[in-house]
Design a protein around this motif. Structure first.
Motif, PDB file in Angstrom:
ATOM      1  N   GLU A 220       0.631  -0.964   0.100  1.00 12.68           N
ATOM      2  CA  GLU A 220      -0.008   0.276   0.062  1.00 12.68           C
ATOM      3  C   GLU A 220       0.708   1.177   0.181  1.00 12.68           C
ATOM      4  OE1 GLU A 220      -3.272   1.762   3.262  1.00 12.68           O
ATOM      5  OE2 GLU A 220      -2.855   0.489   3.403  1.00 12.68           O
ATOM      6  N   ALA A 221       1.843   1.065   0.667  1.00 12.18           N
ATOM      7  CA  ALA A 221       2.812   2.344   0.367  1.00 12.18           C
ATOM      8  C   ALA A 221       3.176   2.647  -0.102  1.00 12.18           C
ATOM      9  CB  ALA A 221       3.853   2.136   1.668  1.00 12.18           C
ATOM     10  N   THR A 222       4.355   1.491  -0.787  1.00 12.14           N
ATOM     11  CA  THR A 222       4.557   1.566  -2.453  1.00 12.14           C
ATOM     12  C   THR A 222       4.117   2.324  -3.720  1.00 12.14           C
ATOM     13  OG1 THR A 222       4.918  -0.920  -2.651  1.00 12.14           O
ATOM     14  CG2 THR A 222       6.613   0.761  -1.191  1.00 12.14           C
ATOM     15  N   GLU A 223       2.765   1.847  -3.794  1.00 15.15           N
ATOM     16  CA  GLU A 223       1.735   1.769  -4.775  1.00 15.15           C
ATOM     17  C   GLU A 223       2.185   2.859  -5.538  1.00 15.15           C
ATOM     18  OE1 GLU A 223      -1.147   2.548  -7.595  1.00 15.15           O
ATOM     19  OE2 GLU A 223      -1.003   3.568  -5.274  1.00 15.15           O
ATOM     20  N   PRO A 224       2.567   3.816  -4.744  1.00 15.62           N
ATOM     21  CA  PRO A 224       2.707   5.484  -5.409  1.00 15.62           C
ATOM     22  C   PRO A 224       3.676   5.768  -6.296  1.00 15.62           C
ATOM     23  CG  PRO A 224       1.538   6.311  -3.221  1.00 15.62           C
ATOM     24  CD  PRO A 224       1.132   5.126  -3.883  1.00 15.62           C
ATOM     25  N   TRP A 225       4.934   4.719  -6.252  1.00 15.33           N
ATOM     26  CA  TRP A 225       6.460   4.437  -6.243  1.00 15.33           C
ATOM     27  C   TRP A 225       6.245   3.699  -7.135  1.00 15.33           C
ATOM     28  CZ3 TRP A 225       9.004   4.055  -1.330  1.00 15.33           C
ATOM     29  CH2 TRP A 225       8.777   5.287  -0.698  1.00 15.33           C
ATOM     30  N   GLY A 226       5.036   3.092  -8.453  1.00 17.99           N
ATOM     31  CA  GLY A 226       4.639   1.746  -8.744  1.00 17.99           C
ATOM     32  C   GLY A 226       5.697   0.546  -8.681  1.00 17.99           C
ATOM     33  N   VAL A 227       6.017   0.553  -7.394  1.00 18.43           N
ATOM     34  CA  VAL A 227       6.329  -0.880  -6.692  1.00 18.43           C
ATOM     35  C   VAL A 227       5.659  -1.404  -6.522  1.00 18.43           C
ATOM     36  CG1 VAL A 227       8.390  -1.500  -5.687  1.00 18.43           C
ATOM     37  CG2 VAL A 227       8.769   0.214  -6.226  1.00 18.43           C
ATOM     38  N   LYS A 228       5.187  -3.050  -6.741  1.00 18.22           N
ATOM     39  CA  LYS A 228       4.703  -3.567  -6.029  1.00 18.22           C
ATOM     40  C   LYS A 228       5.284  -4.642  -5.086  1.00 18.22           C
ATOM     41  CE  LYS A 228       1.130  -6.904  -6.143  1.00 18.22           C
ATOM     42  NZ  LYS A 228       0.227  -6.552  -5.568  1.00 18.22           N
ATOM     43  N   VAL A 229       5.428  -4.570  -4.635  1.00 19.03           N
ATOM     44  CA  VAL A 229       6.076  -6.241  -3.170  1.00 19.03           C
ATOM     45  C   VAL A 229       5.190  -7.538  -3.038  1.00 19.03           C
ATOM     46  CG1 VAL A 229       6.503  -6.322  -0.454  1.00 19.03           C
ATOM     47  CG2 VAL A 229       6.080  -4.292  -1.679  1.00 19.03           C
ATOM     48  N   GLU A 230       5.690  -8.097  -3.561  1.00 19.55           N
ATOM     49  CA  GLU A 230       5.047  -9.292  -3.651  1.00 19.55           C
ATOM     50  C   GLU A 230       5.231 -10.379  -3.207  1.00 19.55           C
ATOM     51  OE1 GLU A 230       7.666 -10.776  -7.799  1.00 19.55           O
ATOM     52  OE2 GLU A 230       6.443  -9.520  -8.919  1.00 19.55           O
ATOM     53  N   ARG A 231       5.955 -10.400  -2.061  1.00 22.23           N
ATOM     54  CA  ARG A 231       6.690 -11.549  -1.278  1.00 22.23           C
ATOM     55  C   ARG A 231       7.622 -10.729   0.239  1.00 22.23           C
ATOM     56  NH1 ARG A 231       7.329 -17.565  -2.058  1.00 22.23           N
ATOM     57  NH2 ARG A 231       6.705 -18.791   0.353  1.00 22.23           N
ATOM     58  N   VAL A 232       6.959 -11.394   1.325  1.00 27.17           N
ATOM     59  CA  VAL A 232       7.754 -10.623   2.367  1.00 27.17           C
ATOM     60  C   VAL A 232       8.284 -11.829   3.254  1.00 27.17           C
ATOM     61  CG1 VAL A 232       7.949  -9.451   4.480  1.00 27.17           C
ATOM     62  CG2 VAL A 232       6.924  -8.262   2.380  1.00 27.17           C
TER      63      VAL A 232
END
Length: 324
Positions: A220-232
């Motif tokens: 949710e935090a990186t969505e405005p940067w165009g980054v998709k976090v796939e897994r943690v």
């Protein structure tokens, strides 16, 4: 058409309809490379998602202003330079991006229309066009070990690994200075914030839930940067040495207590079985003699020198009665 011409004549002080300027024609027709060369149609392969992405970025930037006089002069000069230095200028003007890359092009500091270019070959004008390559492959990095104070006031050291990829090359280039460094810092901060709301027992037993919560927050935090976090993934949870010893002593004491309870339950069940066996032997005197013989058979199988003579209870019974 007549009404439009009359309105234009009125705005020009009655001098007739206004002639469109060269900058307005360029704005309507697109970038200069579309006017002077077939680079957009023949040399660039754009996905449909890039067009939608460009529309979204256009909404953020507002309407593009028309090119000024200096920009027009610089563009025409760049085209003339390109023509005069042929064919050597082709080595500078044609660029290639790989299948997993996209190129974001700026002309005189402005983002070009059409979104990110690639994969394949694309065309730029010398001196006025700059571009930035963005890698679309999944990137993994280790979150540095974070010393966190849990909700039950226990200090633990936790590290994790994060997998992310660039979903929007335009946002990753325009909306953030360094998306990779920013994502790393945000991951470390999010790890501390998420673990600070959990107990030690929850951190040790609910790693998947913590990883899912952290992934949702990062995405949710990186969505405005165009980054998709796939897994943690939570890699390791390290406890202080004193706490490890205390937990080991507590676990050992709990195991000893369970062992004593199990032993007591076994003795209770064994005593009940012996009582039932004695009741059976009391009802059948011959069964006791068979038990004697079985015991002799067991002793003789061990090859020892001990000899046991079973004494029938019938011979002792009269003596027991005299004693009473």
């Amino acid at each position: 058409m007549l009404e439009g011409g009359a309105a234009a004549a009125a705005q020009n002080g009655g001098r007739g309809p206004a002639r469109p300027s060269f900058s307005r024609v360029l704005q309507q027709q697109g970038p200069m490379t579309d006017v002077f060369g077939p680079s957009t149609n023949m040399m660039a392969v754009n996905d449909g998602a890039d067009g939608a992405e460009w529309n979204g970025m256009a909404g953020l930037q507002g309407e593009q202003e028309p090119m000024g006089f200096i920009e027009i002069v610089a563009t025409v000069g760049s085209v003339l330079l390109l023509i005069l230095t042929l064919p050597f200028s082709l080595f500078i003007s044609y660029k290639v991006v790989q299948e997993y890359e996209r190129a974001v092009i700026f002309r005189l500091g402005r983002l070009r229309r059409g979104g990110a270019r690639g994969p394949g070959i694309f065309f730029i004008l010398p001196c006025i066009d700059t571009y930035c390559k963005v890698d679309l492959r999944t990137v993994s990095f280790d979150v540095p070990p974070q010393e966190v104070l849990t909700r039950d006031s226990v200090t633990v050291t936790v590290d994790a690994v994060v997998y992310y990829r660039v979903q929007s090359p335009l946002k990753a280039t325009i909306c953030v200075n360094n998306y990779s460094h920013s994502t790393r810092l945000l991951a470390a901060t999010t790890l501390r914030n998420v673990l600070g709301t959990r107990n030690l027992s929850e951190i040790l037993s609910e790693r998947e839930a913590i990883a899912h919560t952290m992934q949702s927050s990062l995405d949710e935090a990186t969505e405005p940067w165009g980054v998709k976090v796939e897994r943690v993934e939570i890699k390791d949870v390290r406890l202080p040495v004193q706490l490890q010893r205390a937990m080991a002593a507590e676990a050992e004491a709990a195991r000893e207590a369970r062992a004593k309870v199990i032993a007591a339950e076994g003795e209770m069940k064994a005593s009940r079985a012996l009582k039932e066996a004695s009741d059976v032997l009391t009802d059948s005197p011959a069964a006791l003699q068979l038990r004697y013989l079985q015991t002799l058979n067991t002793i003789s199988a061990e090859k020892n020198s001990t000899i046991v003579f079973p004494l029938p209870m019938d011979m002792i019974t009269p003596f027991l009665g005299i004693k009473k």
